[in-house]
Design an enzyme around this catalytic site. Structure first.
Site, short mmCIF file in Angstrom:
data_model
loop_
_atom_site.label_atom_id
_atom_site.label_comp_id
_atom_site.label_asym_id
_atom_site.label_seq_id
_atom_site.Cartn_x
_atom_site.Cartn_y
_atom_site.Cartn_z
N GLU A 175 0.89 -1.31 0.18
CA GLU A 175 0.25 -0.03 0.03
C GLU A 175 0.90 1.35 -0.11
O GLU A 175 1.33 1.98 1.04
CB GLU A 175 -0.99 0.00 1.27
CG GLU A 175 -1.82 1.25 1.22
CD GLU A 175 -2.76 1.43 2.28
OE1 GLU A 175 -2.76 0.40 3.23
OE2 GLU A 175 -3.51 2.41 2.51
N LYS A 217 -2.47 -1.91 -3.15
CA LYS A 217 -3.60 -1.12 -2.59
C LYS A 217 -3.05 0.27 -2.61
O LYS A 217 -2.45 0.82 -1.62
CB LYS A 217 -3.99 -1.59 -1.03
CG LYS A 217 -4.81 -0.62 -0.25
CD LYS A 217 -5.30 -0.98 1.02
CE LYS A 217 -6.27 0.14 1.71
NZ LYS A 217 -6.91 -0.56 2.78
P1 13P Z 1 -9.48 4.54 3.74
O1 13P Z 1 -10.13 3.74 3.09
O2 13P Z 1 -10.17 5.17 5.03
O3 13P Z 1 -8.56 5.20 3.35
O4 13P Z 1 -8.58 3.30 4.83
C1 13P Z 1 -7.99 2.38 3.93
C2 13P Z 1 -6.84 2.11 4.72
O5 13P Z 1 -6.56 0.82 5.20
C3 13P Z 1 -5.56 2.92 4.79
O6 13P Z 1 -4.57 2.36 5.24
#
Ligand code: 13P
Length: 338
Positions: A175, A217
């Site tokens: 991510e 992600k």
């Molecule tokens: P949000 O969808 O609220 O951005 O959170 C996703 C997430 O896991 C951020 O690390």
């Protein structure tokens, strides 16, 4: 197909996406403050319990990302949360990073910590039932930033994390989040996201991470929150698809977007439009935190008698996002919740 590939593919199964319920203790406190509820261990447990026991959620939710505390908690009937999720056909995941900290020598920029001891933590989490993991890198857009130094340092850490997870039997969610905050326009978000992803895939390649076994992600390519001219839904979908087609190898099974502060409905509309416009060689799905939880959190407001209404609100958002997986989310569907 290897077991890890099978898990990665199950995480992005057609019509489904991931619930991010891995808020750290300070973050869940912020969420509870917004509804006037004290962040006690029991309140956190009860809130997660209602999400995880929502009937039919498994039709739209393939996996749930948990925080360390939650992975060790039980449902009201005593069933450990990972077991409960697994029994419903939902994969339990775990946030393994230790948060974004100031990057030395780089004012305004962050690096995510948590590599020390990670091999042992992965082994423990796997034994507790986790099947995938998450590590979030944070990239800020501002005057003269992000620097290449920040992008490379975070990409290197993401790749080290991914390699360690795979060695220990967990599918890594990689991510890199380019934050929405700021007055920048969508083109700036495009170029920073492109630079970020290019470096992330270069580091994954250097560190011998098989791309078939990861899930990406990322943020969507959007206008900054304070930008005076906000891009439309179709512009966001077009720019995001173009950016990812240019940077993300087809071997990656799926891309699960974060919501990043977008409204619930906009996050769903963007995903739906991307799939309507033809998607990519990968599955295009969701791993929303706020965009799946804002409505149920508000409906619950810390009262057990509201649990049913909260579950209804959660299921509605999950269903809408499930429809967005095939570009079939509509205003009528949104309105049908009432
Ligand atoms: P949000 O969808 O609220 O951005 O959170 C996703 C997430 O896991 C951020 O690390």
């Amino acid at each position: 197909m290897s077991e890890l590939e099978t898990i990665a593919n199950a995480m992005v199964a057609p019509g489904k996406g991931i619930l991010a319920a891995d808020e750290s203790s300070p973050t869940i406190k912020k969420r509870f403050d917004s509804i006037g509820v004290e962040s006690t261990e029991e309140n956190r447990r009860a809130y997660r319990d209602l999400l995880f026991t929502t009937g039919d959620a498994e039709k739209f939710i393939s996996g749930v990302i948990l925080f360390d505390e939650t992975l060790r908690q039980n449902s009201a009937d005593g069933t450990p949360f990972p077991k409960l999720l697994e029994s419903r056909g939902i994969l339990p995941g775990i946030k393994v990073d230790k948060g974004a900290k100031d990057l030395a020598g780089a004012p305004g920029e962050k690096v995510t910590e948590g590599l020390d001891g990670l091999r042992d933590r992965v082994a423990e989490y796997h034994s507790l039932g986790a099947r995938f993991a998450k590590w979030r890198a944070v990239i800020t857009i501002g005057d003269g930033i992000p620097s290449d130094y920040c992008l490379d340092t975070n990409a290197h850490a993401l790749a080290r994390y991914a390699a360690l997870c795979l060695e220990g039997g967990l599918v890594p969610i990689v991510e890199p989040e380019v934050l929405m905050d700021g007055p920048h326009d969508i083109e700036r978000c495009y170029s920073v996201t492109e630079r970020t992803l290019t470096r992330v895939f270069s580091a994954l390649n250097d560190q011998r991470v098989p791309l078939e076994q990861i899930v990406l992600k990322p943020n969507m390519v959007v206008s900054g929150t304070e930008c005076s001219s906000q891009a439309s839904v179709s512009e966001v979908a077009e720019a995001t698809l173009r950016c990812f087609r240019n940077t993300v190898p087809a071997a990656v099974p799926g891309i699960v977007f974060l919501s990043g502060g977008q409204s619930d409905e906009l996050a769903t509309a963007h995903l739906s439009e991307m799939n309507r416009q033809g998607g990519g060689p990968w599955e295009l799905s969701f791993s929303y935190g706020r965009a799946l939880q804002a409505a149920p959190l508000k409906a619950w407001s810390g009262k057990s008698e509201n649990a049913e209404a909260a579950q209804k609100a959660f299921l509605h958002r999950a269903r809408c996002n499930g429809a967005a997986r095939t570009g079939e989310y509509t205003d009528a569907m949104e309105a049908s919740a009432a």
